[in-house]
Write a protein that holds these residues in place. Structure first.
Motif, short mmCIF file in Angstrom:
data_model
loop_
_atom_site.label_atom_id
_atom_site.label_comp_id
_atom_site.label_asym_id
_atom_site.label_seq_id
_atom_site.Cartn_x
_atom_site.Cartn_y
_atom_site.Cartn_z
N VAL A 93 36.06 30.64 56.18
CA VAL A 93 36.40 32.00 55.75
C VAL A 93 35.16 32.89 55.71
O VAL A 93 35.17 34.03 56.18
N ILE A 94 34.06 32.36 55.16
CA ILE A 94 32.83 33.16 55.08
C ILE A 94 32.26 33.42 56.47
O ILE A 94 31.79 34.52 56.77
N ALA A 95 32.32 32.42 57.35
CA ALA A 95 31.81 32.61 58.72
C ALA A 95 32.62 33.64 59.48
O ALA A 95 32.10 34.29 60.40
N ASP A 96 33.89 33.81 59.12
CA ASP A 96 34.78 34.74 59.84
C ASP A 96 34.65 36.18 59.36
O ASP A 96 35.30 37.07 59.92
N ILE A 97 33.87 36.44 58.32
CA ILE A 97 33.72 37.82 57.83
C ILE A 97 32.96 38.63 58.86
O ILE A 97 31.85 38.29 59.26
N ARG A 98 33.56 39.72 59.31
CA ARG A 98 33.03 40.51 60.42
C ARG A 98 32.00 41.53 59.96
O ARG A 98 32.00 41.97 58.81
N PRO A 99 31.10 41.94 60.87
CA PRO A 99 30.09 42.96 60.53
C PRO A 99 30.70 44.26 60.01
O PRO A 99 30.12 44.92 59.15
N GLN A 100 31.88 44.62 60.52
CA GLN A 100 32.51 45.85 60.06
C GLN A 100 32.84 45.80 58.57
O GLN A 100 32.75 46.80 57.85
N MET A 101 33.21 44.61 58.10
CA MET A 101 33.50 44.47 56.68
C MET A 101 32.23 44.61 55.85
O MET A 101 32.25 45.20 54.75
N LEU A 102 31.12 44.09 56.36
CA LEU A 102 29.85 44.23 55.64
C LEU A 102 29.38 45.67 55.63
O LEU A 102 28.76 46.13 54.67
N GLU A 103 29.66 46.41 56.70
CA GLU A 103 29.33 47.83 56.70
C GLU A 103 30.11 48.56 55.61
O GLU A 103 29.58 49.44 54.92
N LYS A 104 31.39 48.17 55.43
CA LYS A 104 32.18 48.76 54.35
C LYS A 104 31.60 48.42 52.99
O LYS A 104 31.61 49.23 52.06
N PHE A 105 31.11 47.17 52.86
CA PHE A 105 30.49 46.77 51.59
C PHE A 105 29.31 47.65 51.27
O PHE A 105 29.13 48.10 50.14
N VAL A 106 28.46 47.96 52.27
CA VAL A 106 27.29 48.81 52.04
C VAL A 106 27.71 50.20 51.61
O VAL A 106 27.19 50.77 50.63
N GLU A 107 28.69 50.77 52.30
CA GLU A 107 29.17 52.11 51.95
C GLU A 107 29.74 52.13 50.54
O GLU A 107 29.47 53.05 49.75
N ASN A 108 30.54 51.12 50.22
CA ASN A 108 31.16 51.08 48.91
C ASN A 108 30.15 50.86 47.81
O ASN A 108 30.21 51.48 46.74
N TRP A 109 29.17 49.97 48.07
CA TRP A 109 28.17 49.66 47.05
C TRP A 109 27.31 50.89 46.74
O TRP A 109 27.03 51.18 45.57
N THR A 110 26.89 51.62 47.76
CA THR A 110 26.07 52.81 47.52
C THR A 110 26.87 53.89 46.80
O THR A 110 26.34 54.61 45.94
#
Length: 226
Positions: free
Chosen positions: A188-205
């Motif tokens: 599951v962790i290996a399948d997390i896509r870069p687009q989801m991490l981009e959303k994490f950065v936007e949401n975190w900031t």
């Protein structure tokens, strides 16, 4: 009750050569247990119902670091015999030395801010000394150069995003062994896509901006959207 959160503004670099690494551990129980407060039985009369749970349910203790360039981990805490164990100061420092630092170097992250919560194993003097030697002033932690608000689940992406997302998927096929559960988590962790991490950065900031503007008030309207 919500604690007031005082956050020093920190630069986060959205590229693969520098960034903010946010780290945390979580327990994953084999029986899918999450929180005993989730179980409620409503009745006008005492239903005399007993909910049986194992006294010592089997579980995994897993650590990850999340940053704009990807996820470092999962790391499963095990003893020398390969048995699953919980985290303590010695095991945490061994993980930092033998797993995280080599992974960080492999990813060629030239400038990294490392963040951790205030768990005792994280903030023991020996641990803080190790992290200061490794990251210098780029350490965000209790007793570190940059303080981090305690119990700040609103600001820790592993709390408000990663662990919940992973737990929503790893139990789908009802794993019967810890090895099966561990395999599910790795997949599951290996399948997390870069687009989801981009959303994490936007949401975190955006959460940081909200907390600073509201001077630490609750965040009822900020929701993570994948």
């Amino acid at each position: 009750m919500y604690e007031r959160k005082k956050v020093k503004k920190t630069m986060i670099y959205n590229n693969k050569k520098s960034g903010l690494g946010i780290s945390d551990e979580a327990h994953f129980w084999l029986n899918g247990y999450v929180n005993k407060q989730n179980c409620r039985i409503w009745s006008e009369a005492n239903p005399q119902v007993y909910v049986e749970t194992p006294l010592h349910p089997e579980k995994l203790t897993v650590w990850c670091a999340l940053w704009a360039g990807g996820i470092i981990g999962p790391y499963f805490f095990k003893n020398d015999e390969g048995h699953n164990v919980t985290v303590n100061g010695d095991r945490y420092r061994a993980m930092i030395t033998n797993f995280f630092i080599p992974e960080w170097n492999y990813n060629d992250v030239q400038e990294l801010w490392f963040q951790q919560d205030g768990a005792t194993c994280h903030t023991a003097r020996a641990t803080i000394d190790l992290l200061k030697d490794t990251f210098g002033d780029h350490l965000i932690s209790r007793f570190g150069p940059v303080n981090w608000p305690p119990r700040s689940c609103d600001l820790t992406p592993l709390d408000y995003f990663l662990w919940g997302y992973v737990k929503s998927l790893v139990y789908v096929d009802k794993p019967q062994t810890l090895d099966h559960l561990e395999d599910n988590m790795r997949r599951v962790i290996a399948d997390i896509r870069p687009q989801m991490l981009e959303k994490f950065v936007e949401n975190w900031t955006s959460r940081l901006d909200y907390i600073r503007a509201s001077r630490g008030s609750p965040m009822p309207e900020v929701i993570f959207k994948m």
